[in-house]
Design a protein around this motif. Structure first.
Motif, PDB file in Angstrom:
ATOM      1  N   ILE A  43      33.454  -1.854 -55.687  1.00 15.08           N
ATOM      2  CA  ILE A  43      33.835  -1.474 -54.341  1.00 15.08           C
ATOM      3  C   ILE A  43      33.961  -2.708 -53.471  1.00 15.08           C
ATOM      4  O   ILE A  43      33.402  -3.757 -53.775  1.00 15.08           O
ATOM      5  N   THR A  44      34.702  -2.580 -52.401  1.00 19.64           N
ATOM      6  CA  THR A  44      34.871  -3.693 -51.481  1.00 19.64           C
ATOM      7  C   THR A  44      34.186  -3.340 -50.161  1.00 19.64           C
ATOM      8  O   THR A  44      33.993  -2.167 -49.850  1.00 19.64           O
ATOM      9  N   TYR A  49      29.109   0.389 -46.678  1.00 19.96           N
ATOM     10  CA  TYR A  49      28.200   0.230 -45.537  1.00 19.96           C
ATOM     11  C   TYR A  49      28.694   1.065 -44.357  1.00 19.96           C
ATOM     12  O   TYR A  49      28.734   0.595 -43.223  1.00 19.96           O
ATOM     13  N   ALA A  61      19.240  -4.132 -51.299  1.00 24.25           N
ATOM     14  CA  ALA A  61      19.723  -5.390 -51.877  1.00 24.25           C
ATOM     15  C   ALA A  61      19.145  -6.581 -51.127  1.00 24.25           C
ATOM     16  O   ALA A  61      18.802  -7.604 -51.731  1.00 24.25           O
ATOM     17  N   ASN A 131      22.670 -12.208 -47.687  1.00 23.62           N
ATOM     18  CA  ASN A 131      22.700 -10.763 -47.900  1.00 23.62           C
ATOM     19  C   ASN A 131      22.323 -10.009 -46.621  1.00 23.62           C
ATOM     20  O   ASN A 131      22.964  -9.018 -46.251  1.00 23.62           O
TER      21      ASN A 131
ATOM     22  N   THR B 671      33.700  -8.265 -53.756  1.00 21.42           N
ATOM     23  CA  THR B 671      33.422  -6.943 -54.301  1.00 21.42           C
ATOM     24  C   THR B 671      31.922  -6.698 -54.279  1.00 21.42           C
ATOM     25  O   THR B 671      31.121  -7.625 -54.390  1.00 21.42           O
ATOM     26  N   LEU B 672      31.582  -5.450 -54.130  1.00 21.10           N
ATOM     27  CA  LEU B 672      30.178  -5.056 -54.095  1.00 21.10           C
ATOM     28  C   LEU B 672      29.854  -4.324 -55.372  1.00 21.10           C
ATOM     29  O   LEU B 672      30.686  -3.607 -55.913  1.00 21.10           O
ATOM     30  N   ALA B 691      25.209  -4.930 -53.545  1.00 17.89           N
ATOM     31  CA  ALA B 691      25.303  -6.292 -53.031  1.00 17.89           C
ATOM     32  C   ALA B 691      26.591  -6.935 -53.523  1.00 17.89           C
ATOM     33  O   ALA B 691      27.147  -6.530 -54.544  1.00 17.89           O
ATOM     34  N   PRO B 692      27.071  -7.934 -52.801  1.00 16.33           N
ATOM     35  CA  PRO B 692      28.265  -8.648 -53.272  1.00 16.33           C
ATOM     36  C   PRO B 692      27.985  -9.279 -54.627  1.00 16.33           C
ATOM     37  O   PRO B 692      26.907  -9.838 -54.841  1.00 16.33           O
TER      38      PRO B 692
END
Lengths: 520, 1023
Positions: A43-44, A49, A61, A131, B671-672, B691-692
């Motif tokens: 996913i992007t 979020y 995370a 993060n 990307t996650l 997380a990325p």
């Protein structure tokens, strides 16, 4: 004979075939010309979020970085001090000489530990910062319940990662947005101020405690505990380091006392009667832990502290037989002190079965305090520190014991040290004696009569050793007490600038704005 | 015949043919015989073609041919066979008559006239201006050849092949003129019958690994049966490869499969049986030596006396217990034939290769159908190529990098030789594998690992192409081709609880599916034409779309009540922790064109341009242009050279730019990913973290290589001696490198276009027909390569560490560095100078300026320096072919001189301290003065000279005509030996080593699958 280049007589069949041949592929190509990528298994951020569930995914995370940062911080803080050493044992543990280098404080920007462990500490903590910045940035564009708390929580967490960076490296690039770009270092004092302000802001929003199912998240108490530590070390962290050593900054003893008192008087925490219950696999029940790295005995979520120290034959799966303590540190402990039980010495047993075990050569496994030579140690040499006992329900080497960065006992120790620095030596020793009550039977208080402030200072440092061994505090404490570069077993006296780690060469190469720490 | 005259006659024939189409009911035939000009012996299998038409025939063993249904007219008829010069005669066909014409062909060592596949078309060899080499597959397909790579070794200058290991079906690292990439693939692009093959992505899921990284995947090229290959063309320089644009930076390998010829249907059987044995053994202590060593150490007080009690009474040679004499069999059956309009070739192959280590190997069942059909008065030609292969892999659990605990070979090296392979269970009386304890163990019986762990994969891969060529008008042809390359595989692995490897999980079973599909569509327009007699040109233009998709699915279960289900019943596992799936796809769209122009068949110019768009690059960088120009001059055709010594002399020069797009999809995007690593517990619940997993790089683009090439082609004595000398410079920039980014960043690295490397080289090939008498011919070929590469720039970085040192106590140790100014493959470490009185290793100590200031037992930071170079000074390949009456023979010698190899195996197994852990070690450690407590420390002590000379293959055959009562034409029996000898000073198994340790890390010998020596006996039969 026809001339070259003349046409064949046109026929319907040819024409039809030609049309098909030329038109069909053109349609296909026009369809293919969109080269945008539409990943399906990843996913992007554009489509994530967006709601509370997804924010919690980002939150988890951000917290998960505590695990990696704990290891780099623990290894470098412990092994560079007089608490731990990783001797080379035959074929094992030479590892490019990096463990010896850390203990001997012989690192450089380019050396094996510089490129590996120190670079890892930089990357891991910076990753934690990045993060949290990504999730904080996402929170600017969505509305979810408890938004204020998420933001405060992430800011406090980010401040914590900066706290670790400040301790190791001094000033570092300070980023509060997710942009990946070369940035210059702040000064250490500026970073100190940033951390202080962030924590002070977060503590007013965060709850004093979370319900059990949310245990482990940031609280106002955690912020106060970090602040207490910040103020305790203020002279070091707001000072400057040159090749000649530390030029101390402003002391903040009263602030340290106030912050520690806020925790002590919060009503949330109390000292456990059983000192060891702070370290057992069920230590999440302890009322003494303030800020921890949460662990579960599941794949990827546990900690492996027992495996680092135990001999190969002491547990299943096979431990690593690495980290030991040096004899001169072990010998400082009072045998009557219950806390001495964290040391494994003499005949060893399998910790699952309780049966006596042999070494790999078939002889009884007897740990000895003295290590002959750290480059050619045998497998039984060196006392082991087993503060966190193995989890009987562990998954492989993943144990569920939480790792405490701060627990209430340290708040008392911080308060005692600050009181002594402000001249209240008697009150300081009273606090130490209060802590010692639960670990001596019969009680063995320190006599404060006639104890000078300087002698008390040393006594407080020593009590921190007894109380906090293997909790990652020793390097910081030795630096604060000007003892980090002194000589001890297997380590010569080192240059005073080594109270800061070098900026790893990898980072200097990557970010031209970075300036190396003095001396390196 | 001069080229000018020939071109004119070709032109005339074309025109004549065009004119004759109107009157096709008037036909006659041509018959005749083809013989060797010198010996007057008949020549079989020669092609006889009517120039400018599709009409032709192939001669029988007695040299005769018939071409029927020839429209009335006057033709140029050419007889041709590789190894002979072509002869063309004018023939006039009259209605209803059979015209007879005989040919006698002169022997020619080097064939300049042949048509060479050059990508999207063919060219006459003499018209090629770029750097192109061809390999005759029939000549190269000797011994046991499981895939196409094996056919190329030592036969093409500038092409370097390093086989991964001795594992059956193993892949190889192939570089053409030095690697042009550090992180992306350096593999050439493979084109089979015009269709690019996805070969840098394995068709099977990766292995699991049991204590380190799993072994490298096997080669996806095993789907192609070497016996189906007609010829292989290697495009080396930019002028030749630019037509493949963005994917061509590493060179291009074009593979053409065999096609049927008109005439009677021929049947062919070709089969062999081969036996293989390990080429060499490590020199480990045997049981008695090990007992003696322990006794001596006990006597010397270095080991406790109780150590003697721990020794077993057996005397096991673990290496020989693990290896075996392996059998390989291969059977090819084919039949081919057809009419003038429809031709076909059908073939099936069965190959079963056992590994020389217990319990592994691979099997291939493969079928191919190639057919062509001509219709619409020869103006539409359809070409179908369809092959499908089922490859069954049986894997051995061995490691790529060695690893701490390791698989089969690491345990083979350290397992105590005083322990037996099997024991009798005292309770049950059954024979079972000996293990030193129960449950999970870090040292395991290597024979048990090989026997107990099951790891297999079945892969079906189908490659199908349908191509249509339509002559739009004279000289202009339109081509459309569509193809699919689809593989489906299922890998199944089981670690039984009976094995110390599987005991940890009480049995662990994994199934992994992998689907890989590539669709390809090509459209071409080709125009052949000329102006007057002196100007000829050929123009090709077209576009191509490649759509690629990978899908994977995996499931894993643990904790089985019994080992009986193996991997076949995952639901029988109590713990079913892991299910995974993944999908990714990429798209490449291209427009391209090429123009060749020649003047008087003496001056040639070629220009190529390709415009490629690839989905996996950043938004603004998806499209790029790849141009090339080249020219050649046939000096020997000039009047002033008429009396010179050269039968052929040609100068060539070219320049061009190509790309390398080998980055994974989505590399430019942020990307996650939801992962275990990003998850965290609150309370006692795991919260899945997202997380990325990479930093975005919207500027990500192709690696670009710019290449200059100059060459001289020459021939003497009627081309009995001929060769080529070429020089090149390849500059690669915008290198794709995973590099650290400025912190803070969620992921420490990012793929960036950074840095430059340069390859410069000289390569030469020489072919000579040394003896040419009626009874004996001997021809020899030599290829020579010299490549120098240099890391020019790493984007400001002073170095990048790479080449992980593997094994106990080696964590964090790297063997190599990329350093600007040094070569790729530069070894970097401390210098060993001796041993002190306490048995500790001493190393040079250096200050920060690199000056030696003393000695140290603990080398660090400044003490490290450049200690070796993994690149050879030069490499050689020598081929010899001999025929003597009915006997034939061939030989291939390979040599590389001057390269260094890091013997990681010796580093970690030449230490007596292994005995402290009851582990075995290499015999060489016995005599060194190093103490039993000394750890293994990486240094130049372990960098060895890897120069070698290898007899790769030698073959002897005998061909005989079958007597008339047998329903066959001819038969050939042969015997071959692969890897018969290896001359080297290198101490390990073999100095030819390859491991994929991330970035390019040549010359590191982790203990891997040993290489085999193979003897083959074969039979070929035609009817």
């Amino acid at each position: 004979m026809k001339k070259s280049g003349s046409r064949f007589p046109a026929r319907a069949g040819v024409r039809g075939t030609l049309t098909l041949l030329l038109i069909l592929p053109i349609v296909a190509v026009l369809q293919a010309c969109d080269l945008d990528e539409n990943p399906v298994s990843v996913i992007t951020p554009d489509n994530f979020y967006q709601n509370e569930q997804e924010i919690i995914g980002g939150l988890a995370a951000s917290y998960s970085r505590l695990r990696g940062t704990m290891w780099t911080y623990f290894n470098l803080s412990e092994i560079s001090s007089d608490e731990m050493v990783v001797p080379t044992r035959g074929q094992d543990w030479f590892d490019n000489g990096r463990w010896l280098e850390i203990h001997q404080q012989a690192w450089s920007a380019n050396s094996p530990s510089g490129l590996d462990d120190i670079n890892g500490a930089w990357n891991d903590n910076m990753g934690g910062v990045a993060n949290t910045n990504i999730v904080l940035s996402a929170l600017e564009n969505v509305n979810v319940a408890d938004q204020e708390i998420y933001i405060a929580e992430l800011r406090a967490l980010r401040a914590w990662y900066y706290y670790l960076l400040m301790d190791f490296f001094g000033g570092v690039p300070l980023a509060t947005d997710p942009q990946v770009t070369p940035r210059p270092r702040t000064t250490r004092a500026e970073l100190f101020n940033f951390i202080e302000e962030e924590l002070l802001a977060a503590r007013t929003v965060l709850p004093a405690s979370w319900p059990p199912e949310m245990d482990g998240r940031m609280t106002s108490g955690a912020c106060d505990a970090i602040l207490a530590s910040l103020y305790l070390n203020a002279e070091v962290w707001t000072g400057t380091v040159s090749t000649g050593g530390l030029q101390r900054g402003q002391a903040r003893w009263q602030d340290a006392i106030d912050a520690a008192d806020r925790v002590i008087n919060s009503g949330v925490y109390s000292l456990e009667a059983d000192w060891f219950s702070n370290f057992t696999p069920d230590n999440y029940l302890s009322s003494e832990l303030i800020f921890v790295v949460k662990h579960l005995n599941q794949s990827g979520l546990g900690q492996s502290l027992p495996f680092r120290v135990l001999h190969y034959n002491q547990l299943d799966p096979t431990p690593w037989n690495g980290f030991s303590t040096i004899a001169e540190t072990f010998n400082q402990f009072d045998p009557d002190d219950l806390r001495t039980d964290i040391f494994l010495v003499g005949q060893q047993v399998n910790l699952d079965t309780g049966e006596e075990v042999n070494d790999r050569q078939g002889n009884p496994l007897i740990f000895t305090p003295e290590i002959g030579a750290i480059v050619q140690a045998s497998e039984n040499e060196g006392v082991r520190i087993l503060k966190y006992p193995p989890d009987p329900a562990r998954f492989s080497d993943h144990n569920g014991n939480d790792y405490a960065y701060f627990r209430l006992a340290e708040m008392y120790l911080i308060k005692a040290e600050a009181l002594n620095e402000l001249g209240s030596t008697g009150a300081a020793i009273d606090i130490l004696n209060m802590l010692r009550e639960r670990v001596f039977d019969p009680d063995k208080p320190i006599d404060s009569a006639g104890l000078s402030q300087a002698a008390a200072r040393d006594r407080i440092l020593q009590e921190r050793l007894f109380e906090l061994t293997a909790e990652g505090k020793r390097r910081m404490d030795l630096i604060r007490h000007d003892k980090f570069t002194l000589e001890w077993q297997f380590k010569p006296q080192t240059d005073p600038y080594r109270i800061l780690f070098p900026i790893p060469q990898t980072q200097l190469d990557t970010n031209p704005e970075l300036v190396q720490n003095p001396g390196y | 015949m001069s080229m000018t005259r020939k071109a004119i006659s070709v032109l005339i024939v074309c025109l004549a043919w065009a004119g004759s189409l109107a009157a096709q009911d008037q036909v006659g035939s041509i018959t005749g015989r083809v013989v060797d000009a010198q010996t007057q012996q008949p020549i079989g299998n020669a092609n006889v073609v009517i120039e400018g038409t599709l009409l032709g025939s192939v001669t029988t063993p007695s040299g005769t041919f018939v071409i029927s249904q020839v429209p009335v007219g006057t033709y140029q008829v050419t007889a041709n066979l590789i190894g002979y010069g072509p002869v063309t005669q004018e023939v006039t066909v009259t209605a209803g008559e059979a015209v007879s014409v005989n040919f006698s062909l002169p022997i020619q060592a080097v064939v300049m006239e042949e048509l060479v596949t050059t990508g999207y078309g063919t060219q006459r060899r003499l018209a090629i201006t770029g750097s192109v080499a061809t390999v005759d597959a029939a000549e190269a397909n000797v011994g046991v050849q499981s895939n196409v790579n094996d056919l190329l070794q030592g036969r093409v200058s500038g092409l370097n092949i390093t086989r991964n290991s001795g594992e059956p079906g193993t892949g190889a690292q192939i570089t053409i003129r030095g690697g042009t990439s550090l992180s992306a693939s350096s593999e050439p692009l493979y084109i089979v019958d015009g269709v690019p093959i996805a070969q840098d992505i394995p068709t099977e899921a990766n292995g699991i690994g049991i204590g380190g990284d799993p072994a490298l995947p096997r080669s996806p090229l095993t789907l192609i049966n070497p016996a189906d290959i007609e010829n292989i063309t290697v495009l080396k320089d930019a002028a030749a490869t630019a037509i493949y644009g963005s994917r061509a930076a590493n060179g291009v390998i074009l593979i053409e499969t065999k096609q049927g010829a008109p005439g009677t249907v021929s049947f062919e059987y070709d089969g062999y049986v081969a036996i293989s044995q390990p080429q060499s053994y490590l020199n480990l202590l045997n049981g008695a030596e090990y007992r003696d060593f322990v006794q001596a150490q006990v006597s010397a007080g270095n080991l406790d006396p109780s150590r003697l009690d721990g020794l077993g009474t057996a005397n096991t040679d673990w290496e020989r217990a693990l290896t075996r004499t392996a059998l390989t069999q291969n059977h090819d059956v084919s039949f081919a034939g057809g009419t003038q309009a429809t031709r076909f070739r059908a073939s099936v192959n069965y190959m079963d290769q056992e590994g020389i280590v217990q319990n592994n190997g691979f099997q291939r069942f493969q079928g191919r159908l190639n057919g062509t059909h001509t219709t619409l008065n020869d103006r539409l030609r359809l070409d179908l190529r369809l092959s499908t292969a089922q490859v069954n892999h049986d894997y051995l659990p061995f490691e790529n990098l060695g690893g701490f605990e390791g698989g089969v070979f690491q345990n083979m090296a350290v397992y105590n030789p005083t322990f037996p392979v099997t024991i009798t269970d005292p309770d049950t009386g059954e024979e079972k594998f000996f293990e030193i304890g129960t449950g999970r163990l870090s040292v395991r019986n290597p024979v048990a690992i090989a026997e107990q762990i099951e790891d297999v994969a079945n892969t079906t891969r189908t490659l199908g192409t349908l191509k249509a060529d339509l002559d739009v008008f004279s000289g202009l042809t339109a081509t459309v081709s569509g193809s699919v390359d689809a593989s489906r595989s299922n890998r199944r692995t089981f670690f039984p609880s009976a094995s110390p490897v599987g005991a940890e999980w009480n049995g662990r079973a994994i199934q992994q599916d992998r689907d890989l599909t590539t669709l390809n569509l090509q459209t071409l327009l080709t125009y052949d034409g000329g102006v007057g007699l002196d100007h000829a040109f050929n123009v090709v233009g077209g576009y191509e779309v490649i759509d690629w998709t990978l899908r994977t699915f995996s499931a894993e279960a643990r904790d089985f009540l019994t080992d009986a289900f193996s991997f076949s019943n995952l639901t029988a596992g109590v713990a079913r922790p892991i299910i995974g799936s993944y999908e990714e796809s990429a798209l490449l769209v291209s427009v391209f064109g090429r123009a060749n122009y020649s003047f008087k068949d003496r001056y040639f110019v070629t220009g190529v341009v390709r415009y490629d768009g690839a989905s996996q690059f950043g938004a603004g960088n998806k499209w790029s242009l790849f141009p090339a120009v080249s020219a050649s001059w046939r000096v020997s055709e000039e009047a002033f050279m008429a009396d010179g010594p050269f039968s052929e002399l040609r100068l060539r020069a070219g320049w061009g730019r190509q790309g390398n797009p080998a980055v994974t999809p989505y590399s430019s995007l942020i990307t996650l990913e939801a992962s275990d690593g990003a998850s965290y517990p609150f309370g006692d619940q795991r919260f899945t973290g997202v997380a990325p997993n990479r930093n975005p790089n919207p500027d990500l683009k192709w690696e670009e290589t710019e290449q200059w090439n100059v060459a001289i082609d020459f021939g003497f004595a009627g081309n009995r001696i001929a060769g080529t000398v070429e020089g090149y410079i390849k500059n690669t920039e915008d290198l794709l490198l995973e590099v650290p980014v400025a912190q803070p960043a969620a992921v420490p690295n990012r793929l960036e276009n950074i840095g430059k490397i340069r390859n410069r080289g000289i390569e030469a090939s020489l072919e000579a027909l040394v003896i040419n008498t009626p009874n004996v011919t001997w021809s020899a070929g030599l290829v020579f390569d010299m490549n120098r590469n240099e890391v020019v720039d790493l984007g400001g970085r002073t170095f990048l560490p790479l080449g992980v040192v593997s094994g106990q106590g080696q964590t964090g140790q790297n063997a190599q560095r990329l350093i600007p100014g040094e070569t790729v493959g530069t070894f970097y470490g401390p210098e060993f100078i001796g041993v002190d009185a306490q048995g500790r290793q001493l190393f040079n100590q250096r200050d920060s300026d690199g000056n030696i200031i003393g000695e140290t037992i603990q080398p660090t930071g400044d003490d490290f320096t450049v200690i070796g170079n993994a690149n050879p000074d030069f490499s050689l390949g020598l081929t010899n072919r001999l025929s003597w009456g009915n006997f034939d023979g061939s030989m291939l010698l390979l040599s590389e001189i001057g390269q260094d190899v890091f013997n990681n195996t010796a580093l970690v197994y030449s230490t007596k301290s292994n005995a402290l852990q009851d582990k075995n070690f290499l015999r060489s450690a016995i005599d060194d003065p190093i103490g039993i407590l000394e750890p293994a420390i990486f240094s130049d002590r372990w960098i060895e000279n890897g120069s070698y000379l290898r007899l790769q293959n030698i073959t002897i055959g005998y061909t005989f005509q079958l007597p008339s009562f047998v329903a066959g034409k001819m038969a050939r029996v042969y015997a071959a030996a692969d890897n018969l000898f290896l001359i080297t000073g290198y101490d390990g198994y073999d100095p030819e080593v390859y491991t994929d340790a991330g970035l390019v890390t040549p010359g590191i010998d982790y203990l891997s699958y040993p290489r085999a020596r193979t003897f083959t006996f074969g039979l070929r039969f035609e009817m």
